[in-house]
Scaffold this active site. Structure first.
Site, PDB file in Angstrom:
ATOM      1  N   LYS A  34     -82.196 -28.673 -90.949  1.00 38.42           N
ATOM      2  CA  LYS A  34     -81.655 -27.509 -90.230  1.00 38.42           C
ATOM      3  C   LYS A  34     -82.157 -27.450 -88.779  1.00 38.42           C
ATOM      4  CE  LYS A  34     -85.215 -24.223 -91.690  1.00 38.42           C
ATOM      5  NZ  LYS A  34     -85.802 -24.123 -90.351  1.00 38.42           N
ATOM      6  N   ARG A 553     -91.576 -28.376-101.641  1.00 34.22           N
ATOM      7  CA  ARG A 553     -92.496 -28.915-100.620  1.00 34.22           C
ATOM      8  C   ARG A 553     -92.832 -30.375-100.941  1.00 34.22           C
ATOM      9  NH1 ARG A 553     -90.714 -26.440 -97.262  1.00 34.22           N
ATOM     10  NH2 ARG A 553     -89.294 -25.765 -98.897  1.00 34.22           N
TER      11      ARG A 553
END
Length: 603
Positions: A34, A553
């Protein structure tokens, strides 16, 4: 230039970068690039002839803003002058235009310490006791009100209960003092910028005209003030691009509202939505496991992520006898791996959980860093409790005496009375800790409804766990002294980035990070999901999002561990395994120990 930029992007990213027909919502899953989309879109716009000063690029942290500026400069040689955090943008606007609201262009910005001092001054001025009403609780209420765009004059109509009713008077005085000092606090920057644009149409038009494009990162973390600011600035040209992921909205307790992503459809009905579902971070197995957890949320859209790395190891599950065995398992796995220390992150739901891990790592000589937190025995509330206990053990401990006296004269008198009363009586460490805190009213300093205070209370409760293991006070204090003496320096004198250490942090602090190997410890009901979320569907969904953020993560290996019995807050709990672990199908997981427990999980 255009084709050169686009060649580094996948088809969905390319579509998001070149779309310029109106408002755009980019739903970007974890590890989907992003930041790359925002920086490349900015570079593409500059390449198309849009002047950098006509682009507004907003994000949430200075670190993220600086990273984007660096990347944009590398791509184009230029930087949008109006790029930064929401707060820095609003500060710039108010320094230029704020005089129409009576705001000096030379206003100072108060940080949290300044704000607390001003709240205390306001309380003193109108004779409200700081013992009865905690300044930090009052400040939180004022902050919440400002983030909802509620001014001091409007607040009385929303106030409910004795705390909020008291906050009404303090809020008014606090604002008057800020004005007297020519100061704005962080929340004022947003509130006053919105008020300026709502009140002064010509000023609003000037900025609407200036910005041909408005690009905003992490939109699921916006509050009401930030949403209204966006809507006002983008209303005219409607060239708005926001990036976000509702599945990673984990800051509801700070006033963030992931529904702002959905609300954009109401204010910008023509908005185009592009999904970024290609993940460049994790293996497909890790993503599939995370999907099994998050897909059960029903209040927001959920993206199905596809990994670039198709192969991968299963998600490892470990069932420990207790929290110490869990910590030793983490330690041994790290020791026996082929990875460097900095490749590991250990994530947990509450700060108090770091205590057992820290002790095991210290005894083993494994270097670690705590992100977004302070080492357990260095936390203020722990040092306060230890000062009381040290003075009970040794009345001549002058350092502890100074610390206890700083906690208030009234508390010290109560403590002296208690110490006299228990002289020559045999009490266990746990009994002494409980009694001294009760007698001096130390726990009354904290409001369990406040997230930070709740964390402090949980740390104090966790100190009870240590006290229960060392019934004799002298042995308890010796153990604490030895542990604090073993603390390793933060970087052993080496430059940043060269120090090899395992990372310990809460899942909240882990957002925006990635590690080859991630351990999520304490995967039990009551911890994750947290017990305080059990009565609310909305809070339970946020806990599910928190678990999703933690799992995503991990780049290569993910370990989930839970304990059959956990000494926590000074007592043993036998909580069942987390429902989030139960969500995982058996073909995605591998039990490190006791394979038969796979069959027992859903009991």
């Amino acid at each position: 230039m255009d084709s050169d930029i686009l060649s580094h992007l996948n088809p969905s990213q390319q579509e998001a970068v070149v779309f310029d027909k109106g408002p755009l919502l980019v739903l970007a899953g974890p590890g989907s690039g992003k930041t790359r989309v925002l920086t490349y879109k900015t570079a593409w716009l500059i390449g198309k002839g849009i002047a950098p000063e006509n682009i507004l690029l907003l994000t949430f942290t200075n670190k993220a803003a600086e990273e984007m500026k660096k990347r944009i400069k590398k791509l184009t040689g230029e930087i949008p002058s109006m790029s930064g955090t929401f707060h820095s943008f609003c500060a710039k606007v108010l320094r230029i235009e704020g005089k129409v609201l009576g705001i000096s262009p030379n206003f100072v910005i108060y940080d949290e310490a300044d704000q607390l001092e001003t709240v205390r001054a306001a309380m003193k001025e109108i004779d409200i006791s700081t013992d009865k009403f905690k300044p930090v609780s009052i400040l939180n209420l004022i902050s919440q009100a400002k983030n909802e765009l509620i001014s001091a004059l409007e607040y009385p109509q929303y106030a409910f209960g004795p705390l909020q009713t008291t906050a009404v008077r303090i809020y008014l005085t606090y604002q008057r003092l800020l004005k007297k000092y020519q100061a704005l606090d962080f929340d004022d920057l947003l509130l006053e910028a919105v008020r300026l644009f709502q009140k002064e149409k010509k000023i609003l038009e000037k900025y609407q005209q200036q910005f041909d494009y408005i690009l905003i990162d992490e939109y699921q973390d916006t509050n009401q003030a930030q949403y209204v600011l966006t809507r006002l600035l983008a209303k005219k040209k409607r060239k708005l691009c926001v990036v976000g992921d509702a599945s990673q909205a984990i800051y509801g307790f700070r006033g963030a509202n992931f529904r702002n992503l959905l609300n954009l459809k109401k204010d910008f009905p023509e908005i185009k939505i592009i999904n970024l579902e290609q993940n460049y971070r994790s293996t497909q197995i890790i993503l599939d496991a995370a999907w099994e957890v998050i897909k059960r949320n029903t209040t927001h859209p959920v993206l199905k992520m596809e990994a670039e790395k198709k192969k991968g190891k299963p998600v490892f599950l470990y069932c420990a006898k207790d929290q110490k065995e869990e910590a030793f398992f983490v330690l041994e796995t790290i020791r026996n791996s082929g990875y460097q220390y900095s490749d590991f992150a250990i994530l947990y739901r509450t700060n108090a959980q770091s205590r057992t891990l820290e002790e095991v790592f210290l005894h083993a000589g494994i270097p670690y860093v705590l992100i977004g937190g302070v080492r357990f025995y260095e936390r203020k509330e722990i040092k306060d409790c230890l000062a009381y206990l040290r003075l009970l053990f040794d009345p001549n401990d002058n350092i502890s005496l100074k610390r206890v006296k700083k906690l208030g004269e009234e508390r010290f008198k109560k403590f002296a009375k208690f110490r006299k009363k228990i002289k020559n009586k045999n009490f266990s460490t746990l009994e002494l800790l409980d009694e001294v805190l009760k007698k001096v009213g130390y726990l009354e300093m904290f409001n369990p409804k406040n997230e930070e205070d709740l964390s402090r209370l949980e740390n104090i409760k966790e100190l009870r766990s240590v006290a229960s293991e060392f019934p004799y006070l002298g042995a308890f204090l010796e153990n604490v002294s030895l542990l604090t003496a073993e603390y390793l320096p933060a970087n052993s004198g080496r430059p940043d980035g060269e120090f090899e250490a395992v990372t310990l942090m809460t899942i909240h602090a882990a957002k925006g990070t990635e590690f080859p190997v991630v351990f999520m410890v304490g995967m039990e009901e009551g911890l994750l999901p947290h017990i305080k979320s059990m009565g609310s569907k909305e809070e339970l969904e946020e806990e599910r999002r928190l678990c999703y953020v933690g799992m995503t993560r991990a780049k290569e290996e993910l370990y989930l561990s839970f304990a059959r019995r956990r000494l926590y807050f000074g007592q043993y709990f036998h909580n069942p395994v987390s429902r989030f672990v139960n969500d995982l199908p058996t073909d995605l997981i591998k039990f490190v120990n006791y394979p038969d427990l796979c069959q027992d999980l859903k009991r």
